[in-house]
Design an enzyme around this catalytic site. Structure first.
Site, PDB file in Angstrom:
ATOM      1  N   ASP A 158       0.824  -1.203   0.000  1.00 11.84           N
ATOM      2  CA  ASP A 158       0.000   0.000   0.000  1.00 11.84           C
ATOM      3  C   ASP A 158       0.867   1.266   0.000  1.00 11.84           C
ATOM      4  OD1 ASP A 158      -2.136  -1.687   0.165  1.00 11.84           O
ATOM      5  OD2 ASP A 158      -2.939  -0.876   2.028  1.00 11.84           O
ATOM      6  N   ASP A 159       0.249   2.383  -0.394  1.00  9.98           N
ATOM      7  CA  ASP A 159       0.735   3.755  -0.189  1.00  9.98           C
ATOM      8  C   ASP A 159       1.773   4.244  -1.197  1.00  9.98           C
ATOM      9  OD1 ASP A 159      -0.933   3.641   1.947  1.00  9.98           O
ATOM     10  OD2 ASP A 159       0.612   3.848   3.485  1.00  9.98           O
ATOM     11  N   HIS A 202      -5.732   3.015  -4.141  1.00 10.58           N
ATOM     12  CA  HIS A 202      -5.792   3.251  -2.700  1.00 10.58           C
ATOM     13  C   HIS A 202      -6.367   4.634  -2.382  1.00 10.58           C
ATOM     14  CE1 HIS A 202      -4.916   1.917   1.287  1.00 10.58           C
ATOM     15  NE2 HIS A 202      -3.891   2.715   1.521  1.00 10.58           N
ATOM     16  N   HIS A 247      -5.845   9.629   1.495  1.00 11.29           N
ATOM     17  CA  HIS A 247      -5.518   8.777   2.646  1.00 11.29           C
ATOM     18  C   HIS A 247      -5.866   9.481   3.954  1.00 11.29           C
ATOM     19  CE1 HIS A 247      -3.709   5.485   4.891  1.00 11.29           C
ATOM     20  NE2 HIS A 247      -3.479   4.866   3.764  1.00 11.29           N
ATOM     21  N   HIS A 279       3.523  -2.278   3.340  1.00 10.85           N
ATOM     22  CA  HIS A 279       3.547  -0.913   2.840  1.00 10.85           C
ATOM     23  C   HIS A 279       4.829  -0.700   2.050  1.00 10.85           C
ATOM     24  CE1 HIS A 279       0.534  -0.703   6.025  1.00 10.85           C
ATOM     25  NE2 HIS A 279       0.019   0.298   5.338  1.00 10.85           N
TER      26      HIS A 279
END
Length: 386
Positions: free
Chosen positions: A191-192, A241, A245, A346
């Site tokens: 992720d991210d 994603h 955020h 991540h």
């Protein structure tokens, strides 16, 4: 005298509506600490930091996609207080106060007792929510916690096993796809990203001939388009994603969540010439990505993805070996249960630093690595297979 009695009766009724009769283990009703009252069963369990909330009536429940928790036991573990007056419940901690109508959208009555939205409490008082799908265990956590999610799960594993409504949580898409006989596939997800370190991560994957899946943020895609092109070119899965955020921004409404995913998809197409149907909301889909969010994104063709192994790599940036140990331990446990691991990582330096030896260890366990694709049946905490 009659007026005084009526006034007192109304006050007492209000008090009981909010708090009910808070019984302890000594009073004969089950509590989280060592109860053996197997007759009391629950569908979900809730902890605040390192302690399961008092296991009294009413029990936590999910109503219309929202997790509600009993007022007295939850508020006390958040070091807050609650008062009821004139149809309003006020929950206070220090200078912060949350005021809710009872009954209302965020405070409901069940058997004459009040439950409040856990999300409302965590948003107001600075907690995050984690979710253990295997135990149906939600956790409100802040900096006061000393246990990891895994340690908390071990602490209450016996109690949850004894008190869980087994018919509610069966092995399914919500807590891991069941592997076919002899199949040892693993999906690792990041992720991210992307970021300046994604190239090094991709080098490790390439060197080990491993495919992964990247759930990327739109602004990072725009800042690192060459990394995105390489992800797509080398056969890794590309997922979305969102953009911000930020919990309050992304989850402002179903349309705001959809808008972020659509913008993210446009960024992906601009960078690599492809669109994707795979989405992973910030912080995972539970508890925030409720039915209205899922219905709207599904209507646009998106498939919702979570995970069944959390590496906790965001927590252990300064101790990468712990990341390695966590994942290998949990993968071995999944292997015994015959469940295909979907691992949450991540895109960060600490994770990349242990990835090479972790891949080798997982291969030694007999696993092959595959990317998620638009046609892979989605796995998420809601068991939503769309």
């Amino acid at each position: 005298m009659l007026k005084k009695k009526l006034h007192y009766s109304k006050w007492l009724l209000s008090f009981l509506i909010v708090f009910g009769t808070v019984l302890s283990a000594e009073g004969g009703l089950a509590t989280a600490a060592g109860s053996t009252a197997s007759s009391v069963k629950a569908s979900v369990f809730v902890a605040v930091n390192d302690k399961l909330i008092t296991y009294d009536q009413p029990q936590p429940l999910i109503h219309n996609g929202t997790l509600f928790v009993p007022v007295a036991s939850t508020v006390s573990q958040m070091n807050a207080s609650a008062k009821y007056a004139a149809g309003k419940l006020t929950i206070s901690r220090g200078k912060q106060a949350l005021v809710l109508a009872v009954p209302g959208k965020d405070a409901i009555l069940k058997n004459g007792r009040t439950l409040v939205s856990l999300r409302k409490l965590t948003d107001k008082f600075g907690y995050q929510i984690s979710y253990n799908a295997a135990q149906s265990l939600y956790r409100a956590v802040n900096s006061s916690a000393s246990l990891t999610d895994h340690q908390l799960a071990l602490k209450y594993s016996t109690f949850i096993k004894e008190h869980k409504k087994t018919a509610v949580q069966k092995p399914s898409a919500g807590n891991g796809t069941t592997a076919q006989q002899g199949s040892k596939v693993i999906y690792i997800t990041f992720d991210d990203g992307p970021n300046a370190g994604t190239t090094r991560l991709l080098d490790v994957l390439d060197r080990n001939q491993v495919k992964a899946t990247f759930f990327m943020l739109g602004n990072n895609i725009a800042s690192h388009p060459s990394a995105v092109r390489r992800i797509v070119k080398e056969g890794h899965g590309a997922g979305l994603h969102g953009m911000s955020h930020q919990k309050n921004t992304f989850y402002a409404s179903p349309s705001s969540a959809l808008g972020e995913m659509n913008t993210d998809n446009d960024k992906l197409h601009a960078a690599a010439g492809v669109y994707t149907k795979m989405i992973r909301p910030p912080y995972g889909s539970k508890p925030y990505f409720t039915q209205s969010y899922r219905d709207l994104t599904a209507s646009y063709g998106y498939h919702l993805w979570d995970w069944n192994i959390d590496s906790d790599d965001w927590r252990y940036k300064s101790n990468p070996q712990t990341i390695y140990n966590n994942v290998l331990r949990d993968v071995k446990a999944m292997k015994k249960r015959g469940v295909t691991p979907i691992v949450l990582f991540h895109d960060q330096t600490a994770t990349t630093s242990i990835l090479d030896k972790l891949i080798k260890a997982l291969k030694a366990e007999g696993y092959t690595f595959k990317p998620l694709t638009n046609s892979t049946p989605p796995v998420n905490f809601w068991n939503d297979k769309r």
